[in-house]
Design a protein around this motif. Structure first.
Motif, PDB file in Angstrom:
ATOM      1  N   PHE A   8     -14.844  -2.919   0.175  1.00  0.00           N
ATOM      2  CA  PHE A   8     -14.064  -2.776  -1.053  1.00  0.00           C
ATOM      3  C   PHE A   8     -13.602  -1.346  -1.252  1.00  0.00           C
ATOM      4  N   LEU A   9     -14.412  -0.419  -0.791  1.00  0.00           N
ATOM      5  CA  LEU A   9     -13.987   0.979  -0.855  1.00  0.00           C
ATOM      6  C   LEU A   9     -12.676   1.133  -0.070  1.00  0.00           C
ATOM      7  N   LEU A  10     -12.616   0.484   1.105  1.00  0.00           N
ATOM      8  CA  LEU A  10     -11.411   0.605   1.942  1.00  0.00           C
ATOM      9  C   LEU A  10     -10.230  -0.158   1.340  1.00  0.00           C
ATOM     10  N   TYR A  11     -10.477  -1.373   0.824  1.00  0.00           N
ATOM     11  CA  TYR A  11      -9.370  -2.130   0.209  1.00  0.00           C
ATOM     12  C   TYR A  11      -8.769  -1.297  -0.931  1.00  0.00           C
ATOM     13  N   ASN A  12      -9.661  -0.778  -1.787  1.00  0.00           N
ATOM     14  CA  ASN A  12      -9.167  -0.016  -2.945  1.00  0.00           C
ATOM     15  C   ASN A  12      -8.428   1.230  -2.504  1.00  0.00           C
ATOM     16  N   SER A  13      -8.948   1.866  -1.460  1.00  0.00           N
ATOM     17  CA  SER A  13      -8.320   3.107  -0.997  1.00  0.00           C
ATOM     18  C   SER A  13      -6.925   2.815  -0.462  1.00  0.00           C
ATOM     19  N   LEU A  14      -6.783   1.739   0.321  1.00  0.00           N
ATOM     20  CA  LEU A  14      -5.455   1.421   0.864  1.00  0.00           C
ATOM     21  C   LEU A  14      -4.498   1.048  -0.264  1.00  0.00           C
ATOM     22  N   GLU A  15      -5.016   0.336  -1.268  1.00  0.00           N
ATOM     23  CA  GLU A  15      -4.143  -0.009  -2.415  1.00  0.00           C
ATOM     24  C   GLU A  15      -3.666   1.236  -3.146  1.00  0.00           C
ATOM     25  N   LYS A  16      -4.491   2.276  -3.110  1.00  0.00           N
ATOM     26  CA  LYS A  16      -4.106   3.538  -3.779  1.00  0.00           C
ATOM     27  C   LYS A  16      -3.354   4.458  -2.832  1.00  0.00           C
ATOM     28  N   ASN A  17      -2.893   3.894  -1.714  1.00  0.00           N
ATOM     29  CA  ASN A  17      -2.120   4.663  -0.726  1.00  0.00           C
ATOM     30  C   ASN A  17      -2.859   5.814  -0.083  1.00  0.00           C
ATOM     31  N   LYS A  18      -4.177   5.695   0.006  1.00  0.00           N
ATOM     32  CA  LYS A  18      -4.941   6.710   0.737  1.00  0.00           C
ATOM     33  C   LYS A  18      -4.698   6.511   2.232  1.00  0.00           C
ATOM     34  N   ARG A  19      -4.823   7.608   2.993  1.00  0.00           N
ATOM     35  CA  ARG A  19      -4.592   7.539   4.445  1.00  0.00           C
ATOM     36  C   ARG A  19      -5.926   7.344   5.156  1.00  0.00           C
ATOM     37  N   VAL A  20      -6.015   6.226   5.864  1.00  0.00           N
ATOM     38  CA  VAL A  20      -7.296   5.830   6.465  1.00  0.00           C
ATOM     39  C   VAL A  20      -7.208   5.932   7.983  1.00  0.00           C
TER      40      VAL A  20
END
Ligand code: IMP
Length: 421
Positions: free
Chosen positions: A205-217
């Motif tokens: 969920f940390l990753l889903y939320n981060s991608l939704e917030k346009n963070k670069r993974v």
């Protein structure tokens, strides 16, 4: 949305950590997705050498969150050691390291069984003895202990008590080893729980939320394509999937989350441990590559077997992973070689193979083409155009034969010794 995967294209040790460290300047989150303490990631930053086994290479970058994904097997002693070491050096581990509650624990019996099984094998694999295989086996057998279990004292006590009964029988009766003490293991996991408290979460969920917030993974693979448990040179492989499937399974992301898959490839080939290696050079050139390239395992210190670039392996890796580009590492190690050999295909009994074989790789003969080398030291080159013409010919040759663009060329271990094309 940006999600890049970094994959080792050979037998590991391609120099992934250096490239990951380089990409970290444009990254918010770095995620390890498989493997464990068998990996050794060396990063040289501002002349200082750091070796990590579990913590993602991004930890050296201010503001980058580092995630140990659900696909990993974590040795508590090793992770505690890395955390202490990093904190001593002033890195903010507490706020920037996140550990999946679904990752599995490598416990002392896994390491002893790993070593004991090697002693019993007629044909050794040459494992790192870090307990990786036995831990993944327990995961599949549903004996595994997960990080999230640490926080339910009653459950973990009961589970370790039960598991240790079986493991002690195995240790004593099969491998003639000493039994392990229950309290020591319970103390170890309790110490580990306290050390990582506040860092454990559902990293999916940390990753889903981060991608939704346009963070670069950035997803960081360990080992390499040819060590993959399904697609590598079985049984001489590791026990996880370093390939693209492992990146999804080991993080909980889906294929549409990913938009770049970068293969890291060394300008020659190495392998540590047993197993087939068609382009291995057991002569002077192999020794020269080992010496010049510092090809000694960063986890075990073992000398790596060295040889020439293998196009067939790379074509297989490209197909399997859908590589969108390549980063070519350690090109400077080839300085001063008069001729550089490249295997452009394989033959068996004089008949050319159509693709990388799934079995009997030890029977193939490489088909070599020789490329003229260069005398100059290229480690000070910072632009592609500064490279000697023969080095450029070599880069283009590989690019054309493999059919993937080389977008980064590394000419030394330091962050600064990197050329972006
Ligand atoms: P294990 O992963 O320790 O079980 O070892 C299985 C095989 O993978 C052995 O040949 C190891 O030398 C190899 N291996 C595991 N991790 C790495 C790595 O990070 N780099 C290169 N080889 C590795």
């Amino acid at each position: 949305m940006s999600c890049k995967v970094i994959i080792g294209t050979q037998w590991g040790d391609e120099g992934k950590a250096k490239i990951i460290d380089y990409f970290c300047r444009d990254t918010d989150i770095v995620v390890r997705y498989q493997g464990g303490g068998n990996a050794g990631h060396t990063v040289v930053a501002d002349g200082v050498k750091h070796i990590f086994h579990l913590v993602p290479s991004g930890i050296l970058h201010n503001g980058v969150t580092c995630v140990i994904g659900n696909g990993l097997v974590i040795d508590p002693e090793l992770l505690m050691h890395e955390i202490v070491m990093l904190e001593k050096e002033g890195f903010d581990v507490k706020n920037f390291l996140r550990i999946s509650d679904s990752a599995h624990l490598v416990l002392p019996y896994h390491k002893i069984i790993d070593e004991a099984m090697e002693e019993f094998r007629d044909k050794k694999i040459g494992t790192t003895k870090r307990g990786i295989g036995p831990c993944y086996a327990d995961k599949s057998l549903r004996y595994g202990i997960r990080v999230g279990d640490l926080f339910d004292k009653e459950y973990i006590t009961q589970r370790i008590t039960n598991t240790l009964k079986i493991k002690n029988l195995q240790l004593e009766k099969i491998y003639s080893k000493n039994k392990l003490n229950l309290d020591e293991i319970l103390n170890l996991v309790d110490k580990f729980r306290k050390r990582i408290d506040g860092m454990v979460t559902d990293t999916r969920f940390l990753l889903y939320n981060s991608l939704e917030k346009n963070k670069r993974v950035l997803l960081e693979g360990a080992q390499g394509n040819a060590l993959d448990i399904d697609h590598g040179t079985y049984p001489y492989v590791t026990s996880s999937n370093p390939t693209i499937g492992g990146a999804l399974a080991g993080t909980g992301l889906n294929p549409f989350d990913i938009n770049e898959i970068v293969g890291i490839v060394k300008a020659y080939t190495t392998r540590v441990g047993e197993g087939p290696f068609p382009t291995e050079d057991n002569g002077d050139d192999g020794s020269k590559l080992r010496e010049k390239g510092g090809e000694f395992g960063s986890t075990t210190g073992r000398p790596r077997r060295c040889g020439w670039f293998d196009v067939e392996l790379l074509k297989y890796t490209k197909r399997l992973n859908g590589l969108t580009s390549l980063a070519l590492t350690k090109l400077d190690v080839l300085n001063g070689f008069k001729k550089i050999r490249v295997s452009v295909g394989y033959s068996v009994n004089g008949k050319r193979l159509q693709h990388f074989p799934s079995q009997m790789l030890d029977k193939v003969e490489p088909i070599y083409e020789d490329i003229d080398g260069w005398e100059e030291d290229i480690s000070s080159c910072r632009n592609y155009d500064e490279l000697p013409e023969n080095a450029k010919v070599y880069v283009r040759f590989i690019e054309e034969k493999v059919g993937v663009r080389i977008s980064v060329v590394s000419v030394g271990p330091d962050r600064s010794e990197t050329i972006v094309r």
